[in-house]
Design a protein around this motif. Structure first.
Motif, short mmCIF file in Angstrom:
data_model
loop_
_atom_site.label_atom_id
_atom_site.label_comp_id
_atom_site.label_asym_id
_atom_site.label_seq_id
_atom_site.Cartn_x
_atom_site.Cartn_y
_atom_site.Cartn_z
N UNK A 3 0.85 -1.18 0.00
CA UNK A 3 0.00 0.00 0.00
C UNK A 3 0.89 1.23 0.00
N UNK A 4 0.31 2.33 -0.42
CA UNK A 4 1.09 3.57 -0.51
C UNK A 4 1.29 4.17 0.88
N UNK A 5 2.29 5.02 1.01
CA UNK A 5 2.56 5.70 2.27
C UNK A 5 1.36 6.50 2.77
N UNK A 6 0.67 7.27 1.89
CA UNK A 6 -0.49 8.02 2.38
C UNK A 6 -1.61 7.13 2.90
N UNK A 7 -1.81 5.98 2.26
CA UNK A 7 -2.85 5.04 2.72
C UNK A 7 -2.49 4.47 4.08
N UNK A 8 -1.24 4.09 4.25
CA UNK A 8 -0.78 3.56 5.53
C UNK A 8 -0.90 4.62 6.62
N UNK A 9 -0.54 5.85 6.30
CA UNK A 9 -0.63 6.95 7.26
C UNK A 9 -2.08 7.18 7.69
N UNK A 10 -2.99 7.12 6.73
CA UNK A 10 -4.41 7.32 7.03
C UNK A 10 -4.94 6.21 7.95
N UNK A 11 -4.54 4.98 7.69
CA UNK A 11 -4.97 3.86 8.53
C UNK A 11 -4.38 3.98 9.94
N UNK A 12 -3.12 4.38 10.05
CA UNK A 12 -2.49 4.56 11.36
C UNK A 12 -3.22 5.66 12.14
N UNK A 13 -3.59 6.74 11.46
CA UNK A 13 -4.32 7.83 12.12
C UNK A 13 -5.68 7.36 12.60
N UNK A 14 -6.36 6.54 11.80
CA UNK A 14 -7.67 6.02 12.20
C UNK A 14 -7.54 5.13 13.43
N UNK A 15 -6.50 4.29 13.47
CA UNK A 15 -6.28 3.44 14.64
C UNK A 15 -5.94 4.27 15.88
N UNK A 16 -5.19 5.34 15.67
CA UNK A 16 -4.85 6.23 16.79
C UNK A 16 -6.10 6.95 17.28
N UNK A 17 -6.93 7.43 16.38
CA UNK A 17 -8.17 8.11 16.76
C UNK A 17 -9.10 7.17 17.54
#
Length: 58
Positions: A3-17
């Motif tokens: 997966x792309x870096x932006x997609x991974x970043x978005x998923x990490x942010x969702x898990x953090x939220x």
């Protein structure tokens, strides 16, 4: 599959939220790095998910 870096970043942010992971950003030398660690809430949710999967497959 990658997966792309932006997609991974978005998923990490969702898990953090959701309170499942703690995200720490920093550098190793001159390269940016991101570290993720499970929170107690995340660990409990993961354990419950694994237990549900085991029940389904039993």
């Amino acid at each position: 599959m990658q997966i792309s870096d932006p997609t991974l970043s978005k998923q990490a942010a969702a898990l953090e939220d959701a309170g499942y992971v703690h995200v720490r950003k920093g550098y190793v030398g001159k390269y940016p790095r991101t570290w993720l660690s499970m929170t107690p809430t995340g660990r409990a949710a993961f354990s419950a998910h694994v237990a549900a999967l085991r029940e389904i497959t039993a």
